[in-house]
Design a protein around this motif. Structure first.
Motif, short mmCIF file in Angstrom:
data_model
loop_
_atom_site.label_atom_id
_atom_site.label_comp_id
_atom_site.label_asym_id
_atom_site.label_seq_id
_atom_site.Cartn_x
_atom_site.Cartn_y
_atom_site.Cartn_z
N PHE A 173 0.66 4.73 12.90
CA PHE A 173 0.74 3.27 12.75
C PHE A 173 -0.54 2.73 12.13
O PHE A 173 -0.52 1.83 11.29
CB PHE A 173 1.00 2.59 14.11
N SER A 200 0.42 -8.47 5.63
CA SER A 200 -0.19 -7.28 6.23
C SER A 200 -0.65 -7.63 7.64
O SER A 200 -0.81 -8.82 7.97
CB SER A 200 -1.40 -6.87 5.38
N VAL A 251 -4.42 -3.32 -1.04
CA VAL A 251 -5.40 -4.39 -1.24
C VAL A 251 -6.68 -4.03 -0.50
O VAL A 251 -6.64 -3.60 0.67
CB VAL A 251 -4.83 -5.74 -0.74
N TYR A 271 4.86 -3.45 17.36
CA TYR A 271 5.43 -4.73 16.94
C TYR A 271 4.63 -5.96 17.36
O TYR A 271 5.16 -6.89 17.96
CB TYR A 271 6.91 -4.88 17.31
N LEU A 308 -10.34 -7.37 4.84
CA LEU A 308 -10.19 -7.87 3.47
C LEU A 308 -11.01 -9.13 3.21
O LEU A 308 -11.22 -9.50 2.06
CB LEU A 308 -8.70 -8.14 3.17
N LYS A 350 0.81 -1.22 0.00
CA LYS A 350 0.00 0.00 0.00
C LYS A 350 0.84 1.28 0.00
O LYS A 350 0.45 2.30 -0.55
CB LYS A 350 -0.97 0.02 1.19
N SER A 392 15.98 -0.30 14.86
CA SER A 392 17.32 0.30 14.90
C SER A 392 18.35 -0.66 15.50
O SER A 392 19.54 -0.43 15.38
CB SER A 392 17.29 1.59 15.72
C1 FAD Z 1 9.37 1.78 16.18
C2 FAD Z 1 9.79 0.36 16.01
C3 FAD Z 1 11.02 -0.06 16.47
C4 FAD Z 1 11.42 -1.38 16.29
N1 FAD Z 1 12.67 -1.73 16.69
C5 FAD Z 1 13.15 -2.95 16.35
C6 FAD Z 1 14.54 -3.23 16.49
O1 FAD Z 1 15.31 -2.38 16.90
N2 FAD Z 1 14.98 -4.47 16.12
C7 FAD Z 1 14.13 -5.43 15.61
O2 FAD Z 1 14.58 -6.54 15.30
N3 FAD Z 1 12.80 -5.16 15.46
C8 FAD Z 1 12.31 -3.95 15.78
N4 FAD Z 1 11.00 -3.63 15.55
C9 FAD Z 1 10.10 -4.68 15.07
C10 FAD Z 1 10.24 -4.94 13.57
O3 FAD Z 1 10.42 -3.75 12.88
C11 FAD Z 1 8.99 -5.64 13.07
O4 FAD Z 1 8.73 -6.80 13.86
C12 FAD Z 1 9.08 -6.06 11.60
O5 FAD Z 1 9.57 -5.02 10.81
C13 FAD Z 1 7.70 -6.51 11.14
O6 FAD Z 1 7.75 -6.93 9.82
P1 FAD Z 1 6.43 -7.51 9.14
O7 FAD Z 1 6.82 -7.89 7.75
O8 FAD Z 1 5.80 -8.53 9.98
O9 FAD Z 1 5.37 -6.29 9.13
P2 FAD Z 1 5.37 -4.84 8.48
O10 FAD Z 1 6.73 -4.28 8.44
O11 FAD Z 1 4.35 -4.04 9.17
O12 FAD Z 1 4.90 -5.12 6.97
C14 FAD Z 1 3.54 -5.23 6.64
C15 FAD Z 1 3.32 -4.49 5.32
O13 FAD Z 1 1.98 -4.70 4.88
C16 FAD Z 1 1.53 -3.49 4.27
N5 FAD Z 1 0.07 -3.50 4.22
C17 FAD Z 1 -0.81 -3.45 5.27
N6 FAD Z 1 -2.07 -3.49 4.81
C18 FAD Z 1 -2.01 -3.57 3.45
C19 FAD Z 1 -2.98 -3.64 2.42
N7 FAD Z 1 -4.30 -3.65 2.67
N8 FAD Z 1 -2.55 -3.68 1.13
C20 FAD Z 1 -1.23 -3.69 0.84
N9 FAD Z 1 -0.25 -3.62 1.78
C21 FAD Z 1 -0.65 -3.57 3.08
C22 FAD Z 1 2.11 -2.42 5.15
O14 FAD Z 1 2.15 -1.17 4.51
C23 FAD Z 1 3.51 -2.98 5.43
O15 FAD Z 1 4.43 -2.55 4.45
C24 FAD Z 1 10.56 -2.31 15.68
C25 FAD Z 1 9.31 -1.90 15.23
C26 FAD Z 1 8.93 -0.57 15.37
C27 FAD Z 1 7.62 -0.13 14.83
#
Ligand code: FAD
Length: 496
Positions: free
Chosen positions: A424, A278, A249, A436, A287, A35, A58
């Motif tokens: 968020f 997502s 989506v 997270y 969805l 998205k 980070s």
């Molecule tokens: C502020 C912060 C600090 C953190 N610090 C650390 C750290 O220092 N070290 C560490 O290891 N982890 C850290 N984390 C945790 C880590 O970043 C996450 O666990 C990880 O990035 C999650 O990945 P993911 O693929 O599960 O989800 P996400 O990164 O959230 O990916 C999901 C994706 O789906 C997309 N999406 C959602 N709905 C739709 C839709 N309807 N259509 C299309 N796309 C959609 C979103 O835009 C997003 O790009 C941190 C998280 C945050 C927020």
């Protein structure tokens, strides 16, 4: 591979990207629909006036997970970024003038322990050797399971060990039965915050994170954490993945019990299998039609979410002394802040917070002579968020930060952006604005996490921090691999 299938992946976070790389390398036709206008999900970047801010993660922990990922595709991390071990790993500021710089060397940490509490140095070595056993067991086996059925965990050796090592008691009880000095206790309890929980609710099996912290170390990819995303995008695209940005989506259409169509505002994508990277709650509740959801709103409302965060991305037009790359401000009462996150959700009365200054290590993230700062204050998910509240807490954190480091620099701020619960929700469709995922408490671990395989729609799968193995960058990368392996297995078995 003989059968080529069309796989549609929703979301380009670490989990979605990881799943895409594995499935495309297996020969499938993979599309990612994202998205936002950048890949990386919570690890996107924001650039302004010569500053490059990592917007989310980070801390680079568990380096072997990244290495293993790249090795699978015939690469190493060094092919994409220059990885540096930080030394000291981080600084903890305590009440008054007390602070600890946690060195990279275990021998030096043992000396610090011994200095603070006689006899604790050897206890730390013993504690870490148990943590190493837990880490190795988890990483070589349990973390790789799809965790669909409890029988996956019927292993008498592990059950025996669980009792012997008190794996199911709380991390707090385990740490406090061995160490008494409050600074040492807080150093060993701090990694539980990465798991989105408090040490009294985190099972002691997660002291494996102490091994990750103290022994495996804190690293940094030069250029910033988003370099990992860029590397994964290269591998994905190199294997033929089609990453479509700004494609939100809006619906997954189920036809004859299978996820067959994925709709965005202006297009329909045909799928043999759909993997949702997502946020789980959004995917199901928005969805999918009601009959195809595994969990209802009541279920989600009963979950303990990880905290949300109030973040600030700050550019300062001078160097800020007395900060390391990672700085934890533990100079207020942890229990009160935890209470305000988990039990009486409210803005904190006296917050603990974290400041990262990547420009201390990396000259490319700020203009010369300037500092790139990232401030993070954990916050209860789902509570009110407003500009006025953000600004109030900016002032609280700045005041404490400047007093602690003995330097005024508020007037030198040239770039500033806040990010909180509402962002968020808008940017990631995050449930209650969580940062997270789910808290890693015992009742939300392994088989008790939301399932990777939909029990209602045969070819629909979930990946990412809200399912197994859990929150964090390395677990999300692993989550993508596990789901890809399951989809591949089902394709080979003609189930999809
Ligand atoms: C502020 C912060 C600090 C953190 N610090 C650390 C750290 O220092 N070290 C560490 O290891 N982890 C850290 N984390 C945790 C880590 O970043 C996450 O666990 C990880 O990035 C999650 O990945 P993911 O693929 O599960 O989800 P996400 O990164 O959230 O990916 C999901 C994706 O789906 C997309 N999406 C959602 N709905 C739709 C839709 N309807 N259509 C299309 N796309 C959609 C979103 O835009 C997003 O790009 C941190 C998280 C945050 C927020």
């Amino acid at each position: 591979m003989s059968i080529k299938k069309k796989i549609v992946i929703i979301g380009s976070g670490f989990a979605g990207l990881s799943a895409a790389c594995f499935l495309a390398a297996d020969g499938h036709d993979v599309i990612i629909l994202e998205k936002n206008d950048q890949p990386g999900g919570r690890a996107r970047i924001w650039q302004k006036d010569g500053f490059t801010f990592d917007m989310g993660p980070s801390w680079y922990w568990m380096p072997e997970v990244f290495e293993k990922f790249f090795n699978h595709f015939g690469k190493t991390t060094a092919d994409f970024y220059d990885l540096r071990r930080l030394d000291p790993s981080y600084r903890i500021y305590y009440e008054g003038k007390e602070k600890i710089d946690v060195p990279a060397s275990l021998d030096e940490i043992v000396r610090i322990f011994e200095h603070k509490e006689k006899g604790s140095g050897n206890k730390l070595r013993q504690f870490l050797s148990e943590a190493e056993y837990k880490y190795d067991t988890a990483m070589s086996d349990y973390v790789n399971r799809i965790s669909d059925k409890v029988t996956e965990f019927f292993d008498f050796k592990l059950i025996g060990k669980s009792f012997q090592m008190h794996l199911l008691q709380s991390l707090r009880k385990d740490v406090r039965s061995k160490f008494k000095h409050p600074h040492l206790v807080s150093m060993l309890e701090f990694p539980s915050l990465f798991l989105g929980s408090t040490p009294d609710h985190t099972p002691a099996m997660y002291t494996m994170m102490n091994y990750a912290d103290i022994v495996l170390g804190t690293w940094y990819p030069m250029g910033g954490m988003n370099r990992i995303v860029q590397a994964m995008v290269k591998i994905a695209e190199g294997n033929g993945v089609n990453i479509k940005l700004s494609q939100e989506v809006t619906k997954i259409n189920i036809i004859k019990g299978k996820a067959k169509e994925v709709h965005t505002k202006d297009k329909t994508y045909i799928a043999d299998s759909v993997i949702a990277g997502s946020d789980y709650h959004h995917t199901e509740q928005t969805l999918l039609d009601t009959g195809y959801r595994t969990y209802d709103e009541k279920y989600w409302d009963s979950r303990v979410m990880s905290p949300s965060s109030l973040l600030f991305y700050i550019g300062v037009n001078k160097k800020v002394p007395n900060l390391l790359h990672h700085n934890l401000f533990f100079d207020e009462d942890f229990e009160t802040h935890a209470q305000e996150i988990y039990h009486t959700p409210s803005w904190p009365s006296a917050p603990l917070f974290y400041v990262s200054a990547p420009s201390k290590t990396d000259p490319t993230v700020a203009p010369e002579g300037m500092e790139n700062l990232f401030m993070l204050m954990p916050l209860a998910p789902g509570i009110e968020d407003s500009e006025a509240l953000r600004e109030k807490y900016f002032k609280v954190m700045m005041k404490r930060l400047q007093t602690k480091i003995g330097e005024q620099f508020e007037r030198n701020i040239v770039v500033k952006r806040s990010y909180c619960i509402n962002d968020f929700k808008t940017d990631y469709h995050s449930y209650k604005g969580n940062a997270y995922g789910l808290a890693n408490i015992l009742t939300q671990t392994a088989i008790w996490k939301p399932k990777m395989k939909s029990p209602k729609v045969k070819n629909l799968f979930y990946t990412g921090q809200l399912t197994v193995p859990g929150p964090g960058v390395p677990p999300s990368i692993i989550s993508g691999r596990i789901v890809a392996e399951e989809v591949s297995r089902q394709i080979k078995a003609n189930l999809i």
